[in-house]
Design a protein around this motif. Structure first.
Motif, PDB file in Angstrom:
ATOM      1  N   ASP A   1     -57.450  -4.282 -33.533  1.00 15.25           N
ATOM      2  CA  ASP A   1     -57.071  -2.954 -33.089  1.00 15.25           C
ATOM      3  C   ASP A   1     -58.073  -2.500 -32.040  1.00 15.25           C
ATOM      4  O   ASP A   1     -59.271  -2.797 -32.146  1.00 15.25           O
ATOM      5  N   ALA A   2     -57.583  -1.784 -31.026  1.00 19.88           N
ATOM      6  CA  ALA A   2     -58.462  -1.391 -29.928  1.00 19.88           C
ATOM      7  C   ALA A   2     -59.610  -0.506 -30.388  1.00 19.88           C
ATOM      8  O   ALA A   2     -60.662  -0.464 -29.741  1.00 19.88           O
ATOM      9  N   ASP A   3     -59.442   0.191 -31.521  1.00 14.24           N
ATOM     10  CA  ASP A   3     -60.468   1.111 -31.990  1.00 14.24           C
ATOM     11  C   ASP A   3     -61.486   0.467 -32.918  1.00 14.24           C
ATOM     12  O   ASP A   3     -62.401   1.146 -33.395  1.00 14.24           O
TER      13      ASP A   3
ATOM     14  N   ILE B   1     -48.104  -9.897 -38.391  1.00 15.09           N
ATOM     15  CA  ILE B   1     -49.400  -9.352 -38.800  1.00 15.09           C
ATOM     16  C   ILE B   1     -49.298  -7.838 -38.821  1.00 15.09           C
ATOM     17  O   ILE B   1     -48.953  -7.215 -37.808  1.00 15.09           O
ATOM     18  N   ASP B   2     -49.582  -7.245 -39.977  1.00 16.19           N
ATOM     19  CA  ASP B   2     -49.606  -5.791 -40.116  1.00 16.19           C
ATOM     20  C   ASP B   2     -50.995  -5.272 -39.768  1.00 16.19           C
ATOM     21  O   ASP B   2     -51.991  -5.687 -40.365  1.00 16.19           O
ATOM     22  N   GLY B   3     -51.064  -4.370 -38.801  1.00 14.71           N
ATOM     23  CA  GLY B   3     -52.324  -3.757 -38.426  1.00 14.71           C
ATOM     24  C   GLY B   3     -52.323  -2.276 -38.746  1.00 14.71           C
ATOM     25  O   GLY B   3     -51.379  -1.770 -39.354  1.00 14.71           O
ATOM     26  N   PRO B   4     -53.372  -1.557 -38.347  1.00 12.26           N
ATOM     27  CA  PRO B   4     -53.429  -0.111 -38.588  1.00 12.26           C
ATOM     28  C   PRO B   4     -52.442   0.644 -37.683  1.00 12.26           C
ATOM     29  O   PRO B   4     -52.679   0.794 -36.495  1.00 12.26           O
ATOM     30  N   ARG B   5     -51.304   1.026 -38.247  1.00  9.51           N
ATOM     31  CA  ARG B   5     -50.245   1.775 -37.549  1.00  9.51           C
ATOM     32  C   ARG B   5     -49.523   0.930 -36.502  1.00  9.51           C
ATOM     33  O   ARG B   5     -48.844   1.453 -35.640  1.00  9.51           O
TER      34      ARG B   5
ATOM     35  N   ILE C   1     -55.782 -11.337 -29.688  1.00  8.27           N
ATOM     36  CA  ILE C   1     -55.035 -10.232 -29.091  1.00  8.27           C
ATOM     37  C   ILE C   1     -55.626  -8.905 -29.556  1.00  8.27           C
ATOM     38  O   ILE C   1     -56.030  -8.748 -30.696  1.00  8.27           O
ATOM     39  N   VAL C   2     -55.675  -7.940 -28.646  1.00  8.04           N
ATOM     40  CA  VAL C   2     -56.092  -6.579 -28.975  1.00  8.04           C
ATOM     41  C   VAL C   2     -54.888  -5.657 -28.777  1.00  8.04           C
ATOM     42  O   VAL C   2     -54.318  -5.608 -27.681  1.00  8.04           O
ATOM     43  N   VAL C   3     -54.487  -4.952 -29.833  1.00  7.06           N
ATOM     44  CA  VAL C   3     -53.351  -4.034 -29.751  1.00  7.06           C
ATOM     45  C   VAL C   3     -53.868  -2.624 -29.497  1.00  7.06           C
ATOM     46  O   VAL C   3     -54.762  -2.138 -30.196  1.00  7.06           O
ATOM     47  N   VAL C   4     -53.314  -1.970 -28.476  1.00  7.33           N
ATOM     48  CA  VAL C   4     -53.700  -0.604 -28.123  1.00  7.33           C
ATOM     49  C   VAL C   4     -52.553   0.308 -28.559  1.00  7.33           C
ATOM     50  O   VAL C   4     -51.614   0.557 -27.802  1.00  7.33           O
ATOM     51  N   ARG C   5     -52.620   0.793 -29.770  1.00  9.41           N
ATOM     52  CA  ARG C   5     -51.527   1.580 -30.352  1.00  9.41           C
ATOM     53  C   ARG C   5     -51.424   2.964 -29.738  1.00  9.41           C
ATOM     54  O   ARG C   5     -50.331   3.486 -29.505  1.00  9.41           O
ATOM     55  N   GLY C   6     -52.541   3.616 -29.461  1.00  5.26           N
ATOM     56  CA  GLY C   6     -52.516   4.993 -28.983  1.00  5.26           C
ATOM     57  C   GLY C   6     -52.359   5.967 -30.145  1.00  5.26           C
ATOM     58  O   GLY C   6     -52.048   5.582 -31.271  1.00  5.26           O
ATOM     59  N   ASP C   7     -52.549   7.260 -29.864  1.00  4.34           N
ATOM     60  CA  ASP C   7     -52.513   8.280 -30.906  1.00  4.34           C
ATOM     61  C   ASP C   7     -51.193   9.030 -30.980  1.00  4.34           C
ATOM     62  O   ASP C   7     -50.979   9.821 -31.897  1.00  4.34           O
ATOM     63  N   HIS C   8     -50.289   8.815 -30.022  1.00  2.00           N
ATOM     64  CA  HIS C   8     -49.042   9.575 -30.009  1.00  2.00           C
ATOM     65  C   HIS C   8     -48.119   9.110 -31.133  1.00  2.00           C
ATOM     66  O   HIS C   8     -48.116   7.934 -31.498  1.00  2.00           O
TER      67      HIS C   8
END
Length: 222
Positions: A30-32, A138-142, A170-177
């Motif tokens: 996760d990007a964070d 793969i389940d990540g945070p949100r 891989i880095v997933v950038v989910r965002g906060d929206h």
């Protein structure tokens, strides 16, 4: 008296330390969260690792980029990132849907244990033939990342290792929206590809140039 003794017992009881959350040893990330540096293509909602001989193509739905494909040495890795609920994963549900779709179209799908947990070892109908394909989730945070491995890497462990390492990095950038579950996390062209597209449009005099007519490609050669 009883109250005083209870308070004394409470003071004497050892205070449990908060359990520290262990950091994961591998991705996808996760990007964070802390993750190792590396050479990755910035696709907005996803940072995609690249390596020698990699060719990257982008998947388009309408006018949106929703996924990417890495081609290398006769193998292919297709990756899509989706929004997911905050407190629960969706891979179990998605895996069941995929299994029904594959079998309904004349293919086969079996749950097996893989490097990312339970995956589907499938044979997907393409014309008159059945082609081996691996569906990993793969389940990540949100977020949820779906990886589909085909070609040589679907049956060859050595070839698969290269693409599995890509998935891990891989880095997933989910965002906060807010996003509904299973909605694709939209990707975008990297700056250098967009600049090249704009330059081509200026040279040809076609401001309405559609960059997806032949499929955007990013090739890494060394």
């Amino acid at each position: 008296m009883f109250r005083r003794r209870r308070r004394e017992r409470e003071r004497a009881a050892p205070v449990a330390e908060e359990a520290s959350v262990p950091q994961r040893e591998s991705g996808p990330w996760d990007a964070d969260e802390p993750h190792p540096e590396g050479e990755r293509v910035d696709l907005g909602g996803m940072l995609l690792p690249i390596g020698p001989g990699f060719e990257v193509q982008l998947n388009v739905a309408g006018d949106q980029i929703v996924g990417a494909v890495i081609l290398v040495d006769g193998s292919a890795l297709q990756v899509h990132a989706f929004a997911a609920p905050k407190r629960s994963g969706i891979w179990d549900e998605v895996r069941g849907e995929l299994k029904r779709e594959v079998t309904a179209s004349g293919g086969t799908a079996e749950e097996v244990e893989g490097p990312f947990g339970v995956e589907l070892a499938a044979r997907v109908r393409q014309g008159e033939a059945l082609q081996p394909v691996r569906f990993c989730g793969i389940d990540g945070p949100r977020w949820f990342l779906r990886a589909v491995i085909s070609g040589k890497a679907a049956v060859d462990a050595e070839a698969a290792a290269t693409l599995e390492d890509v998935v891990r990095d891989i880095v997933v950038v989910r965002g906060d929206h807010p996003m509904p579950p299973k909605e694709p996390i939209e990707l975008r062209l990297p700056p250098e590809a967009r600049q090249a597209m704009e330059q081509q449009a200026a040279q040809t005099g076609r401001p309405d140039l559609n960059p997806f007519e032949r499929g955007p490609e990013i090739t890494e050669t060394r």
